[in-house]
Scaffold this motif. Structure first.
Motif, short mmCIF file in Angstrom:
data_model
loop_
_atom_site.label_atom_id
_atom_site.label_comp_id
_atom_site.label_asym_id
_atom_site.label_seq_id
_atom_site.Cartn_x
_atom_site.Cartn_y
_atom_site.Cartn_z
N ALA A 25 0.77 -1.28 -0.10
CA ALA A 25 -0.24 -0.01 0.10
C ALA A 25 0.88 1.31 0.01
O ALA A 25 0.51 2.16 -0.49
N GLN A 26 1.93 1.13 0.64
CA GLN A 26 2.88 2.52 0.90
C GLN A 26 4.03 2.25 0.01
O GLN A 26 5.23 3.09 0.05
N ARG A 27 4.19 1.63 -1.29
CA ARG A 27 5.38 1.34 -2.06
C ARG A 27 6.01 2.64 -2.50
O ARG A 27 7.11 2.66 -2.67
N GLU A 28 5.07 3.53 -2.87
CA GLU A 28 5.73 4.93 -3.35
C GLU A 28 6.24 5.42 -2.15
O GLU A 28 7.15 6.34 -2.31
N ARG A 29 6.12 5.37 -0.88
CA ARG A 29 6.54 6.32 0.30
C ARG A 29 7.43 5.51 1.00
O ARG A 29 7.91 6.09 2.06
N LEU A 30 7.55 3.87 1.08
CA LEU A 30 8.03 3.38 2.25
C LEU A 30 9.38 3.86 2.52
O LEU A 30 9.72 3.95 3.77
N PHE A 31 10.29 3.99 1.39
CA PHE A 31 11.74 4.09 1.69
C PHE A 31 11.83 5.66 2.31
O PHE A 31 13.05 5.95 2.81
N ASP A 32 10.76 6.57 1.88
CA ASP A 32 11.13 7.92 2.39
C ASP A 32 10.56 7.84 3.93
O ASP A 32 11.21 8.59 4.58
N LEU A 33 9.22 7.24 4.15
CA LEU A 33 9.02 7.02 5.59
C LEU A 33 10.03 6.39 6.61
O LEU A 33 10.37 6.73 7.51
N TYR A 34 10.57 5.30 5.85
CA TYR A 34 11.66 4.53 6.46
C TYR A 34 13.11 4.30 5.96
O TYR A 34 13.34 3.33 5.44
N PRO A 35 13.96 5.44 5.71
CA PRO A 35 14.95 5.17 4.77
C PRO A 35 15.83 4.17 5.28
O PRO A 35 17.02 3.62 4.72
N PHE A 36 15.75 3.57 6.42
CA PHE A 36 16.77 2.50 7.03
C PHE A 36 16.43 1.35 6.48
O PHE A 36 17.29 0.26 6.82
N VAL A 37 15.34 0.91 6.00
CA VAL A 37 14.69 -0.18 5.56
C VAL A 37 15.63 -0.53 4.19
O VAL A 37 16.03 0.13 3.67
N ASP A 38 15.97 -1.96 4.39
CA ASP A 38 16.93 -2.41 3.26
C ASP A 38 16.14 -2.86 2.05
O ASP A 38 16.66 -2.68 1.04
N VAL A 39 15.10 -3.74 2.26
CA VAL A 39 14.44 -4.46 1.35
C VAL A 39 12.79 -4.39 1.45
O VAL A 39 12.50 -4.29 2.67
#
Ligand code: SAH
Ligand code: SF4
Ligand code: F3S
Length: 440
Positions: A84-98
């Motif tokens: 659901a958050q695919r567009e924003r996930l890495f912006d929301l949680y930049p420390f996520v690797d995958v």
């Protein structure tokens, strides 16, 4: 050896996906860690059906970030929230690797890199969908298994995010399902739960290539030696056709339990929810099921506070609960999901009204479930033993064919089918004493 830890949110489909994720990580040579703290790779398999799972995930991921800063863990986020958050996930949680969607579990291994050592930092989600079912699972119990029969949902319930995050319905081919069921039976599985977002519409998309349906699938699974109990979830009331009811009644291993999500007892609200049945049609179906299948347990899902729900609509929901007399119900406060039709409907119900309604509903559901369970006292139930009781380690725990949890005295081994004499009941469980083993 590197170690992984998987945290799972949401429904049984997600729990099953997590078995596949674990199986895949083990194939990569990772071992399971007992806690997040001890793991090198942290996987979160998320849910976004209501706001609450989103919030729980937010709390978990904050903690994971702290662990990563301390000793450099790899963090992977999958499942429905990730999708659901695919567009924003890495912006929301930049420390996520995958990050990966529910349809791309098969790619997780290659994205994590061999041994989980070389993560790359950013990946698309869910470009191509495949059945996680094709991966070898890591199962918690030797004698119980989930079998995925379809993915996605073609319904358009106006409150629900699932079609958006799980996509259109695709049925797995019957030959593949039956090969898996046969293999599981050979490994000692006695209880199967067939899984699909809309499990009983299975097969429709295979036509005209294959003329089959859910009734046939139930009968085929019933014919597999060694499988003694068959369950399925989640069904939709619209797909409980007469042939499905007949297959349930005539297949010895199909359990006497139907989960029949009603959502609301008001036809007006059902229409706004796009559930495709009226209160009357639903109640007729309850009659057909009870006439066709003796000693049937009925459970349901109910949403309170859908936009525009009046006190009168809610009263109709209470009436249906009384009239059906459910053995159990999952009750939810309506939670607006961005991107769904209902989220922007006028007349959203105030929080305090929703709270007050759900309390009344839960009281009623519990009173009725208690009465229903009380009716079992004095009888004998066949129980599949699952382990020791969650509340009292001296008691054994298992479930009846009607899917009620039983805590009982006497010694029994997990996986065994036993007869239990019932001598007490609460709204959620039965209590009793072991009589005899039914079969080895
Ligand atoms: N495919 C299943 C269930 C999916 S979600 C089915 O159709 O029955 C499980 C339950 O969560 C639903 O039955 C519904 O009662 C509840 N639910 C779904 N979306 C919701 C929302 N936006 N707010 C509150 N409850 C919701
Ligand atoms: Fe959601 Fe409705 Fe599909 Fe169930 S049937 S998953 S509630 S859209
Ligand atoms: Fe949640 Fe996805 Fe299941 S949103 S309920 S994990 S299908």
């Amino acid at each position: 050896m590197k170690r992984y830890h998987v945290t799972t949110f949401g429904c049984q489909m997600n729990a099953h996906d997590s078995e596949r994720i674990k199986g895949m990580l083990e194939e990569l040579g990772l071992g399971e860690a007992a806690s997040q703290d001890e793991a090198d790779v942290l996987v979160f398999n998320t849910c976004t059906i209501r706001e609450k799972p989103d919030q729980r995930f937010a709390a978990h991921i904050a903690q994971a970030r702290a662990l990563k800063e301390r000793d450099g863990k790899v963090i992977a986020v999958g499942g429905c929230y990730a999708e659901a958050q695919r567009e924003r996930l890495f912006d929301l949680y930049p420390f996520v690797d995958v990050a990966f969607g529910p349809g791309s579990i098969a790619h997780l291994g290659e994205w994590l890199g061999a041994g989980g050592e070389a993560p790359r930092s950013s990946f698309g989600i869910g470009q191509e969908r495949s059945f996680a079912a094709d991966l070898a699972p890591h199962r918690e119990r030797r004698f119980q298994a989930w079998v995925q029969v379809s993915m996605g949902c073609n319904s358009v319930c106006s409150y629900c995010i699932v079609p958006k995050v799980r996509g259109r319905e695709v049925s797995r081919r019957p030959a593949e399902i039956m090969a898996e069921v046969t293999r599981l039976a050979g490994q000692g599985v006695r209880e199967l739960t067939l899984l699909g977002q809309n499990v009983n519409s299975w097969g429709r998309d295979l036509r005209p290539d294959l003329e089959t349906g859910f009734a046939e699938l139930l009968r085929a699974c019933d014919a597999v030696p060694g499988i003694e109990r068959i369950r399925f979830t989640s069904p939709h009331p619209k797909d409980f056709r007469p042939d499905v009811i007949a297959a349930m009644a005539e297949s010895e291993s199909v359990c006497e339990h139907a989960h029949l999500p009603v959502q609301s007892g008001s036809t007006r609200i059902l229409k706004a929810m796009k559930r495709t049945y009226s209160r009357e049609r639903y109640l007729r179906l309850v009659d057909e099921l009870r006439t066709g299948i003796s000693d049937l347990a009925l459970t349901t899902d109910i949403i309170v506070g859908f936009p525009g729900e009046t006190e009168r609509d809610f009263a109709e929901t209470l009436e249906v609960v009384e009239e059906v007399g459910y053995d159990g119900a999952f009750t939810f406060v309506y939670s607006p999901r961005s991107g769904t039709e209902a989220a922007t409907m006028p007349n959203q119900v105030p929080e305090e009204v929703k709270r007050e309604r759900i309390e009344r509903l839960v009281d009623l559901v519990q009173r009725i479930a208690h009465e229903r369970n009380q009716e079992r006292v004095g009888g004998v139930e066949q129980v599949l033993v699952e382990g020791s009781s969650r509340t009292d380690a001296l008691l054994q725990r298992g479930r009846t064919r009607r899917n009620t949890t039983v805590n009982f005295t006497g010694s029994a081994v997990p996986g065994e089918l036993v007869d239990v004499q019932i001598d007490g009941a609460t709204s959620l469980t039965l209590r009793g004493a072991l009589r005899a083993a039914v079969a080895a």
